[in-house]
Design a protein around this motif. Structure first.
Motif, PDB file in Angstrom:
ATOM      1  N   GLY A  46       0.788  -1.231   0.000  1.00 61.93           N
ATOM      2  CA  GLY A  46       0.000   0.000   0.000  1.00 61.93           C
ATOM      3  C   GLY A  46       0.817   1.275   0.000  1.00 61.93           C
ATOM      4  N   PRO A  47       0.109   2.395  -0.018  1.00 53.80           N
ATOM      5  CA  PRO A  47       0.784   3.694  -0.107  1.00 53.80           C
ATOM      6  C   PRO A  47       1.543   4.060   1.166  1.00 53.80           C
ATOM      7  N   VAL A  48       1.199   3.481   2.273  1.00 53.74           N
ATOM      8  CA  VAL A  48       1.932   3.744   3.506  1.00 53.74           C
ATOM      9  C   VAL A  48       2.768   2.528   3.909  1.00 53.74           C
ATOM     10  N   GLY A  49       3.152   1.726   2.922  1.00 52.63           N
ATOM     11  CA  GLY A  49       3.947   0.529   3.179  1.00 52.63           C
ATOM     12  C   GLY A  49       5.328   0.883   3.709  1.00 52.63           C
ATOM     13  N   LEU A  50       5.802   0.070   4.605  1.00 51.38           N
ATOM     14  CA  LEU A  50       7.093   0.304   5.236  1.00 51.38           C
ATOM     15  C   LEU A  50       8.208  -0.391   4.469  1.00 51.38           C
ATOM     16  N   ASP A  51       9.400   0.193   4.528  1.00 51.48           N
ATOM     17  CA  ASP A  51      10.579  -0.440   3.954  1.00 51.48           C
ATOM     18  C   ASP A  51      11.089  -1.515   4.909  1.00 51.48           C
ATOM     19  N   LYS A  52      11.725  -2.519   4.343  1.00 47.79           N
ATOM     20  CA  LYS A  52      12.330  -3.585   5.138  1.00 47.79           C
ATOM     21  C   LYS A  52      13.839  -3.461   5.039  1.00 47.79           C
ATOM     22  N   MET A  53      14.513  -3.623   6.164  1.00 48.23           N
ATOM     23  CA  MET A  53      15.967  -3.658   6.164  1.00 48.23           C
ATOM     24  C   MET A  53      16.395  -5.100   6.374  1.00 48.23           C
ATOM     25  N   LEU A  54      17.062  -5.657   5.380  1.00 50.05           N
ATOM     26  CA  LEU A  54      17.499  -7.050   5.421  1.00 50.05           C
ATOM     27  C   LEU A  54      19.019  -7.098   5.464  1.00 50.05           C
ATOM     28  N   VAL A  55      19.566  -7.895   6.374  1.00 50.71           N
ATOM     29  CA  VAL A  55      21.006  -8.047   6.520  1.00 50.71           C
ATOM     30  C   VAL A  55      21.345  -9.497   6.207  1.00 50.71           C
ATOM     31  N   ASP A  56      22.283  -9.715   5.270  1.00 47.15           N
ATOM     32  CA  ASP A  56      22.642 -11.079   4.909  1.00 47.15           C
ATOM     33  C   ASP A  56      23.774 -11.598   5.796  1.00 47.15           C
ATOM     34  N   ASP A  57      24.270 -12.789   5.484  1.00 49.38           N
ATOM     35  CA  ASP A  57      25.301 -13.441   6.299  1.00 49.38           C
ATOM     36  C   ASP A  57      26.595 -12.642   6.358  1.00 49.38           C
ATOM     37  N   VAL A  58      26.919 -11.960   5.274  1.00 56.08           N
ATOM     38  CA  VAL A  58      28.160 -11.201   5.189  1.00 56.08           C
ATOM     39  C   VAL A  58      28.038  -9.868   5.915  1.00 56.08           C
ATOM     40  N   GLY A  59      26.822  -9.389   6.072  1.00 54.61           N
ATOM     41  CA  GLY A  59      26.599  -8.111   6.720  1.00 54.61           C
ATOM     42  C   GLY A  59      26.147  -7.027   5.767  1.00 54.61           C
ATOM     43  N   ASP A  60      25.931  -7.377   4.504  1.00 53.07           N
ATOM     44  CA  ASP A  60      25.425  -6.406   3.536  1.00 53.07           C
ATOM     45  C   ASP A  60      23.980  -6.071   3.868  1.00 53.07           C
ATOM     46  N   VAL A  61      23.660  -4.782   3.825  1.00 53.56           N
ATOM     47  CA  VAL A  61      22.333  -4.307   4.171  1.00 53.56           C
ATOM     48  C   VAL A  61      21.577  -3.932   2.906  1.00 53.56           C
ATOM     49  N   THR A  62      20.336  -4.396   2.786  1.00 53.80           N
ATOM     50  CA  THR A  62      19.454  -4.043   1.683  1.00 53.80           C
ATOM     51  C   THR A  62      18.172  -3.473   2.270  1.00 53.80           C
ATOM     52  N   ILE A  63      17.784  -2.301   1.786  1.00 46.91           N
ATOM     53  CA  ILE A  63      16.537  -1.686   2.218  1.00 46.91           C
ATOM     54  C   ILE A  63      15.610  -1.625   1.015  1.00 46.91           C
ATOM     55  N   SER A  64      14.416  -2.222   1.137  1.00 45.69           N
ATOM     56  CA  SER A  64      13.493  -2.285   0.011  1.00 45.69           C
ATOM     57  C   SER A  64      12.068  -2.469   0.508  1.00 45.69           C
ATOM     58  N   ASN A  65      11.107  -2.052  -0.313  1.00 44.40           N
ATOM     59  CA  ASN A  65       9.713  -2.394  -0.049  1.00 44.40           C
ATOM     60  C   ASN A  65       9.129  -3.175  -1.220  1.00 44.40           C
ATOM     61  N   ASP A  66       9.996  -3.652  -2.110  1.00 45.34           N
ATOM     62  CA  ASP A  66       9.598  -4.479  -3.244  1.00 45.34           C
ATOM     63  C   ASP A  66       9.488  -5.931  -2.795  1.00 45.34           C
ATOM     64  N   GLY A  67       8.334  -6.529  -3.050  1.00 44.23           N
ATOM     65  CA  GLY A  67       8.086  -7.896  -2.603  1.00 44.23           C
ATOM     66  C   GLY A  67       9.055  -8.903  -3.177  1.00 44.23           C
ATOM     67  N   ALA A  68       9.381  -8.793  -4.457  1.00 48.29           N
ATOM     68  CA  ALA A  68      10.290  -9.745  -5.089  1.00 48.29           C
ATOM     69  C   ALA A  68      11.685  -9.658  -4.479  1.00 48.29           C
ATOM     70  N   THR A  69      12.142  -8.441  -4.203  1.00 47.45           N
ATOM     71  CA  THR A  69      13.463  -8.259  -3.609  1.00 47.45           C
ATOM     72  C   THR A  69      13.502  -8.837  -2.204  1.00 47.45           C
ATOM     73  N   ILE A  70      12.465  -8.576  -1.425  1.00 42.35           N
ATOM     74  CA  ILE A  70      12.409  -9.090  -0.054  1.00 42.35           C
ATOM     75  C   ILE A  70      12.391 -10.613  -0.060  1.00 42.35           C
ATOM     76  N   LEU A  71      11.559 -11.198  -0.903  1.00 40.02           N
ATOM     77  CA  LEU A  71      11.461 -12.659  -0.953  1.00 40.02           C
ATOM     78  C   LEU A  71      12.736 -13.297  -1.487  1.00 40.02           C
TER      79      LEU A  71
END
Length: 102
Positions: A46-71
């Motif tokens: 939705g229009p007030v959707g929140l971003d997700k901050m994802l941290v992988d095993d190496v420590g790289d941080v990804t911030i996204s609200n795109d469903g495909a990227t998060i999944l």
């Protein structure tokens, strides 16, 4: 050594140490996997959707609200969950949008 491979039960086609699960237990596990993925994704809708901050095993941080990227960045092991991830990736490949609502 021959004792490991000889089985007297009907599950002889399974790997060593494997077990067969069926019926209501499998349905409950599938629903739980789908709900778990939905809970991760639903706040980015939705229009007030929140971003997700994802941290992988190496420590790289990804911030996204795109469903495909998060999944794509989630490490899903359950077969029903993997189907949802592949479905979102296919939706992104074919249409390029609507991956969060898959």
């Amino acid at each position: 050594m021959s004792g490991i491979f000889s089985t007297n039960n009907q599950d002889s086609a399974l790997f060593i140490g494997g077990s067969r699960v069926s019926g209501q237990e499998v349905r409950a596990q599938n629903v739980m996997a789908a709900l778990s993925i939905a809970n991760v994704i639903k706040t980015s809708l939705g229009p007030v959707g929140l971003d997700k901050m994802l941290v992988d095993d190496v420590g790289d941080v990804t911030i996204s609200n795109d469903g495909a990227t998060i999944l794509q960045l989630l490490e899903v092991e359950h077969p029903a969950g993997k189907i949802l991830v592949k479905l979102a990736q296919q939706q992104d490949t074919e249409v390029g949008d609507g991956t969060t609502s898959v």
